[in-house]
Every structure is written in structure tokens, then in C-alpha cells.
Design a protein around this motif. Structure first.
Motif, short mmCIF file in Angstrom:
data_model
loop_
_atom_site.label_atom_id
_atom_site.label_comp_id
_atom_site.label_asym_id
_atom_site.label_seq_id
_atom_site.Cartn_x
_atom_site.Cartn_y
_atom_site.Cartn_z
N TYR A 17 12.14 9.94 -4.56
CA TYR A 17 11.10 8.97 -4.45
C TYR A 17 11.65 7.47 -5.08
O TYR A 17 10.92 6.64 -4.53
CB TYR A 17 9.81 9.39 -5.51
CG TYR A 17 9.06 10.75 -4.90
CD1 TYR A 17 8.30 10.25 -3.64
CD2 TYR A 17 8.97 11.88 -5.31
CE1 TYR A 17 7.32 11.01 -3.18
CE2 TYR A 17 8.01 12.79 -4.74
CZ TYR A 17 7.25 12.50 -3.79
OH TYR A 17 6.50 13.38 -3.35
N LEU A 66 5.50 8.92 -10.38
CA LEU A 66 4.99 9.27 -11.91
C LEU A 66 4.43 10.68 -11.92
O LEU A 66 4.86 11.12 -13.08
CB LEU A 66 3.80 8.18 -12.09
CG LEU A 66 4.20 6.67 -12.10
CD1 LEU A 66 2.97 5.91 -12.40
CD2 LEU A 66 5.19 6.44 -13.20
N THR A 67 3.82 11.01 -11.05
CA THR A 67 3.48 12.74 -11.06
C THR A 67 4.63 13.30 -11.14
O THR A 67 4.74 14.58 -11.77
CB THR A 67 2.71 12.79 -9.72
OG1 THR A 67 1.51 12.28 -9.79
CG2 THR A 67 1.88 14.45 -9.83
N ARG A 79 6.37 13.35 -14.45
CA ARG A 79 5.71 14.41 -15.47
C ARG A 79 5.97 15.76 -15.42
O ARG A 79 6.38 16.29 -16.46
CB ARG A 79 4.24 14.07 -15.30
CG ARG A 79 3.60 14.87 -16.10
CD ARG A 79 2.06 14.62 -16.47
NE ARG A 79 1.42 15.02 -15.20
CZ ARG A 79 0.90 14.13 -14.27
NH1 ARG A 79 0.95 12.70 -14.47
NH2 ARG A 79 0.38 14.70 -13.16
N ASN A 96 2.69 1.90 -3.49
CA ASN A 96 1.74 2.23 -4.44
C ASN A 96 1.69 3.81 -4.38
O ASN A 96 1.66 4.43 -5.35
CB ASN A 96 0.25 1.70 -4.36
CG ASN A 96 0.25 0.23 -4.75
OD1 ASN A 96 1.12 -0.34 -5.48
ND2 ASN A 96 -0.76 -0.46 -4.05
N PHE A 97 1.76 4.29 -3.13
CA PHE A 97 1.47 5.84 -2.78
C PHE A 97 2.78 6.52 -3.32
O PHE A 97 2.58 7.55 -3.93
CB PHE A 97 1.54 6.10 -1.36
CG PHE A 97 1.57 7.47 -1.05
CD1 PHE A 97 0.61 8.20 -1.20
CD2 PHE A 97 2.86 7.69 -0.33
CE1 PHE A 97 0.95 9.60 -0.64
CE2 PHE A 97 3.03 9.26 0.02
CZ PHE A 97 2.03 10.06 -0.06
N GLU A 121 0.64 -1.23 0.14
CA GLU A 121 0.07 -0.16 0.04
C GLU A 121 0.85 1.35 0.05
O GLU A 121 0.40 2.16 -0.77
CB GLU A 121 -0.91 -0.11 1.20
CG GLU A 121 -2.14 -1.27 1.13
CD GLU A 121 -2.71 -1.17 2.55
OE1 GLU A 121 -2.47 -0.15 3.32
OE2 GLU A 121 -3.80 -1.97 2.42
N GLU A 131 4.59 5.39 -5.72
CA GLU A 131 4.77 5.20 -7.11
C GLU A 131 4.12 6.06 -7.73
O GLU A 131 4.55 6.66 -9.02
CB GLU A 131 4.36 3.77 -7.22
CG GLU A 131 4.69 3.08 -8.87
CD GLU A 131 4.14 1.70 -8.99
OE1 GLU A 131 3.16 1.39 -8.83
OE2 GLU A 131 5.35 0.71 -9.19
N GLN A 132 2.76 6.37 -7.11
CA GLN A 132 1.91 7.51 -7.86
C GLN A 132 2.66 8.62 -7.67
O GLN A 132 2.66 9.54 -8.88
CB GLN A 132 0.79 7.61 -7.24
CG GLN A 132 -0.46 6.19 -7.48
CD GLN A 132 -0.47 6.13 -8.98
OE1 GLN A 132 -0.81 7.27 -9.71
NE2 GLN A 132 -0.36 4.83 -9.57
N LYS A 133 3.26 9.07 -6.82
CA LYS A 133 4.19 10.38 -6.60
C LYS A 133 5.30 10.34 -7.61
O LYS A 133 5.56 11.52 -7.80
CB LYS A 133 4.57 10.46 -5.06
CG LYS A 133 3.52 10.72 -3.97
CD LYS A 133 2.97 12.14 -4.15
CE LYS A 133 2.29 12.54 -3.19
NZ LYS A 133 1.68 13.84 -3.27
#
Length: 202
Positions: free
Chosen positions: A133, A114-115, A118, A107-108, A104, A110-112
Motif C-alpha cells: 500500500y 491505515l486498516t 492497525r 483516498n481508497f 479518489e 490511504e484507508q487500506k
């Protein structure tokens, strides 16, 4: 930063509405009143609410947090005691994966990542933030590899549940969040579904 985790709350999606089957959400309600002596007093009440349109108005489905907690403990205690009675000298236990919480958190991050990736490509953030990260994800992977499952036998669960107290209940919430499939609420009635234990002969 790591995501905030309240260890004295039920996992998201664990408490469901018995009317529409949607997830119920936690809500604090501050109530204020005037005492007999004229003093203004207030108390914070905790509830689980269903906020779907079908459960609004006369069909409002909600339950007091403390009452819900006590009902879950009572039902879990009753179920585990039955498992013990029917065990016939066989060992009964539940296995809790030590990697679930790590997944869990990963996943947090991982999203940070990717953001941030970008934003770095658009020149909005520096590559140093991306490195932070990446290091966090690497650490998560190392913890995942070294994580071990926790085995809880039925006797230990019964002892924990029998001695619970809401003000000192982190262990109980851990057991509830890991051993229960879901909790269904309908008209202040509580129904739980518990995961099947592992049973083997001694």
C-alpha cells in the motif's frame, strides 16, 4: 486492488431526489414474462431509486436509467447551445481537473493502508502487505504531480452530445460526471444544474 469503477454510471451523489434531496441509488430489476408463443423471456431494467422512508409507498421516487440518461443529454445540449449563442465570439470552455480521479483512488489506498497498519500492529497481517500500500500511495503521488487539467470548449461538448449513443457513451458520462453539479429527480421529471464555464474574449 483498485476500487471497481463503472464508467457508464453517474458519480455517487450526482443524482438526487427532488422530494427529500437525498442521494438516489442505482438498482437493477429483472423482469420475466411469458410471450404470446409461450416462451419465457426476461429483461434487465436499470433504475435510480430513492430509498428514504419519506419517499416510500405512494411517494416512491424512481426513474428509468436510459430515460434519465437521454434527458440529461438533451438538457445539457440545450444549455451548451445557449452558451454558444450568447458567447458573442468569446471563448467558452470548462476546465476538468485531472487530479480529481487520482485523489479518489488515493483516498481508497490511504484507508487500506491505515486498516492494514492497525492489523500489522496487532500481529494479524505481515509488514509486506503494508509495503504494498505504501508503494501504491507513492505511485498515486507521482501521478498527481504529473496530472494536467483537461479543457473542453463548448463546440466540442455540443458535438459529443449531439452524436451520443447509450451503447457507446463513455465520453458522455465523463462529461456529465464532471460538468454537472447535480441532477434532481421528482415524479419522473429531470432537472440539472451545470457548472459555470470559463469565458474570455478572443
Amino acid at each position: 486492488r483498485r476500487p471497481r469503477q463503472n464508467k457508464l454510471l453517474f458519480n455517487k451523489g450526482l443524482v438526487r431526489c427532488g422530494i427529500c434531496s437525498r442521494n438516489m441509488n442505482f438498482k437493477n430489476i429483472l423482469r420475466t414474462w411469458k410471450s404470446v408463443t409461450g416462451d419465457i423471456r426476461s429483461k434487465n431494467y436499470r433504475y435510480y431509486y430513492c430509498f428514504s422512508i419519506s419517499c416510500s409507498g405512494k411517494n416512491l421516487n424512481n426513474i428509468n436509467f436510459e430515460y434519465l440518461f437521454e434527458e440529461i443529454v438533451k438538457q445539457m445540449l440545450k444549455i451548451t447551445e445557449k452558451y454558444k449563442e450568447k458567447s458573442n465570439s468569446r471563448l467558452v470552455h470548462w476546465r476538468i481537473s485531472g487530479s480529481e480521479k487520482i485523489s479518489e483512488t488515493r483516498n481508497f489506498f490511504e484507508q487500506k493502508f491505515l486498516t492494514t497498519l492497525r492489523d500489522v500492529s496487532r500481529g494479524k497481517k505481515s509488514i509486506n502487505q503494508l509495503t504494498t500500500y505504501l508503494n501504491s500511495l507513492k505511485k498515486m503521488d507521482e501521478e498527481y504531480k504529473s496530472s494536467e487539467d483537461e479543457v473542453i470548449n463548448v463546440e466540442n461538448i455540443i458535438n459529443d452530445l449531439a452524436e451520443y449513443h447509450l451503447n457507446n457513451s463513455e465520453r458522455i458520462f465523463f462529461i456529465i460526471n464532471n460538468l454537472i453539479n447535480f441532477v434532481s429527480i421528482k415524479n419522473n421529471s429531470v432537472k440539472i444544474s451545470i457548472k459555470d464555464p470559463v469565458v474570455f474574449d478572443t
